[in-house]
Enzyme design. Structure first.
Site, mmCIF file in Angstrom:
data_model
loop_
_atom_site.group_PDB
_atom_site.id
_atom_site.type_symbol
_atom_site.label_atom_id
_atom_site.label_comp_id
_atom_site.label_asym_id
_atom_site.label_seq_id
_atom_site.Cartn_x
_atom_site.Cartn_y
_atom_site.Cartn_z
ATOM 1 N N GLN A 1 0.946 -1.375 0.182
ATOM 2 C CA GLN A 1 -0.303 -0.213 -0.008
ATOM 3 C C GLN A 1 0.718 0.925 0.026
ATOM 4 O O GLN A 1 0.246 2.615 -0.127
ATOM 5 C CB GLN A 1 -0.744 0.385 1.389
ATOM 6 C CG GLN A 1 -1.813 -1.452 0.849
ATOM 7 C CD GLN A 1 -3.007 -1.192 0.206
ATOM 8 O OE1 GLN A 1 -3.255 0.247 -0.621
ATOM 9 N NE2 GLN A 1 -2.910 -2.573 0.246
ATOM 10 N N CYS B 1 -8.758 -9.064 5.020
ATOM 11 C CA CYS B 1 -7.030 -9.644 5.692
ATOM 12 C C CYS B 1 -6.310 -9.583 6.228
ATOM 13 O O CYS B 1 -5.511 -9.460 6.465
ATOM 14 C CB CYS B 1 -6.731 -10.432 3.814
ATOM 15 S SG CYS B 1 -6.942 -10.545 2.860
HETATM 16 N N1 PMP Z 1 -0.161 -6.485 2.353
HETATM 17 C C1 PMP Z 1 -1.165 -5.407 1.619
HETATM 18 C C2 PMP Z 1 -0.855 -4.303 3.138
HETATM 19 C C3 PMP Z 1 -1.581 -5.552 0.819
HETATM 20 O O1 PMP Z 1 -2.637 -4.606 1.527
HETATM 21 C C4 PMP Z 1 -2.426 -6.766 0.500
HETATM 22 C C5 PMP Z 1 -3.199 -6.757 -0.078
HETATM 23 N N2 PMP Z 1 -4.158 -6.024 -0.061
HETATM 24 C C6 PMP Z 1 -0.795 -7.931 0.412
HETATM 25 C C7 PMP Z 1 -0.194 -7.584 1.349
HETATM 26 C C8 PMP Z 1 -1.281 -9.163 -0.932
HETATM 27 O O2 PMP Z 1 -1.422 -8.498 -2.131
HETATM 28 P P1 PMP Z 1 -1.458 -9.336 -2.555
HETATM 29 O O3 PMP Z 1 -3.165 -9.816 -2.622
HETATM 30 O O4 PMP Z 1 -1.253 -8.711 -3.807
HETATM 31 O O5 PMP Z 1 -0.380 -10.835 -2.823
#
Ligand code: PMP
Length: 396
Positions: free
Chosen positions: A191, A354
């Site tokens: 982010q 998440c």
């Molecule tokens: N870290 C952060 C802070 C996130 O916002 C995200 C995605 N929401 C991720 C990791 C994971 O990214 P990706 O799904 O592209 O692996």
């Protein structure tokens, strides 16, 4: 910042006659036509595998692919492009580093980590968790009690995808290294990289992970940056084609960086598209991107404050946060909010984003989350506020 909206074809799409109000850029960003065109260019002009052919088209594809690596390296202030490893996403970049750790290693994480930067470490050992201080910010003083001579790694997000909290990475890294010079620091910049100028050397950290799809680039491509001497020490993450120098029946000699970590055919079009996304962001200027983010976040914080029953999470001032606002609306579940807003084509996210440990810590089952990017306008925020007022009437 210049008006970029005309570059984003999806913003012209109307559903049931209504314009798109896209407030979910923290999940994935929209793509500008320049990125789409560049990806298409690979498929229509020089589609061939990279590193393998000695014919012109393959050389052209390889050159474009490696140009993208050089652009990414410059974008994050890496010393050399061979420190940039292409993966599938942030999650894979973090898993790559975690896979090299031992079960006995002591790892410190913050409570606001995305599962991507939490679960891989949790598989190793019992985590030491850095809690939050006031207003969703990290209490730097606590770091001195968490990092010990035994700590192997600190895994920390540069910007929380829920609270928006910006962590002072450079400052944190200095403290960590002072306590234990051997403690590694891995930064989840998923982010941060899309929204502000980052410089991995200036931060002084060891590994940085982020995703193309959140920074105007294609899905299916991630980046792991690591310091050369550390990457050289790490074992390969996957084995197979293109990651070798020599293979014999009884032994294999692995390729040099970065290829040691890039087994098999990569997402060639995606990587080339990421190069175009970096060009696009550089053209806008990361200073201007961040300025727009602060302005729009400020506007949104004030606008949401005017909606009675809204509780927002994270630091109160826009300068301390990225362009995400997680909130609850009294008596109405976050999923109902998102579903009802969708009727007016307003896209926000609802749930735990998440980050279940964070939601448990805050004692809230779910939040609604609006997130912004270069194409977000005040009218988008106004549409959100109008939608929330409408929802409140339904639930009255
Ligand atoms: N870290 C952060 C802070 C996130 O916002 C995200 C995605 N929401 C991720 C990791 C994971 O990214 P990706 O799904 O592209 O692996």
């Amino acid at each position: 910042m210049i008006d970029v909206r005309r570059d984003f074809p999806q913003l012209r799409r109307r559903i049931k006659g209504k314009p798109l109000v896209y407030l979910d850029s923290a999940a994935t960003s929209l793509k500008p036509r320049q990125v789409i065109k560049k990806e298409q260019e690979y498929y229509t002009r020089y589609c061939a595998n990279v590193f393998r052919g000695i014919y012109r088209t393959s050389e052209e594809a390889t050159e474009e692919f490696e140009n993208a690596r050089t652009k990414v390296a410059a974008f994050i202030g890496a010393k050399e492009s061979s420190e940039v490893i292409f993966t599938r996403n942030t999650s894979e970049s973090i898993n790559l580093v975690a896979s090299s750790m031992k079960k006995t290693d002591e790892v410190v994480v913050t409570i606001m980590e995305h599962h991507s930067n939490f679960v891989p470490w949790q598989q190793l050992a019992k985590l030491k968790v850095w809690k939050l201080g006031e207003d969703g910010r990290l209490d730097i003083g606590e770091l001195e009690t968490l990092i010990t001579r035994k700590t192997r790694l600190l895994a920390i997000t540069a910007v929380s995808n829920v609270l928006g909290t910006i962590s002072p990475i450079r400052h944190i890294c200095r403290i960590v290294k002072k306590i234990n010079p051997n403690c590694l620091v891995l930064v989840d910049a998923a982010q941060a990289a899309p929204h502000m100028k980052i410089n991995v050397q200036d931060w002084g950290v060891d590994f940085v992970a982020f995703s193309s799809h959140k920074m105007l680039g294609p899905t299916g491509v991630g980046v792991l940056w690591g310091r050369r001497e550390l990457l050289e020490q790490l074992p390969p993450y996957q084995y197979g084609g293109e990651m070798i120098k020599e293979v014999h029946v009884d032994r294999t000699i692995f390729a040099d960086l970065p290829h040691k970590f890039e087994a098999g055919t990569p997402h060639i079009a995606g990587v080339i598209g990421l190069g175009a996304a970096v060009d696009y962001l550089q053209f806008l200027g990361m200073g201007a991107v961040r300025k727009h983010e602060i302005e729009i976040t400020d506007y949104a914080l004030n606008a949401l404050k005017s909606v009675k029953g809204v509780t927002m999470y994270g630091p109160p001032h826009s300068k301390d946060r990225g362009g995400v606002i997680a909130f609850t609306l009294k008596g109405i579940h976050a999923h109902d909010i998102a579903q009802l807003l969708d009727e007016d084509n307003v896209c926000i996210r609802a749930g735990h984003h998440c980050a279940m440990p964070l939601h448990e810590y805050l004692k809230i089952p779910a939040t609604a989350r609006a997130s912004f990017y270069v194409y977000t306008t005040r009218q988008d925020i106004d549409a959100l506020v109008i939608g929330l007022e409408k929802i409140k009437k339904i639930f009255q």
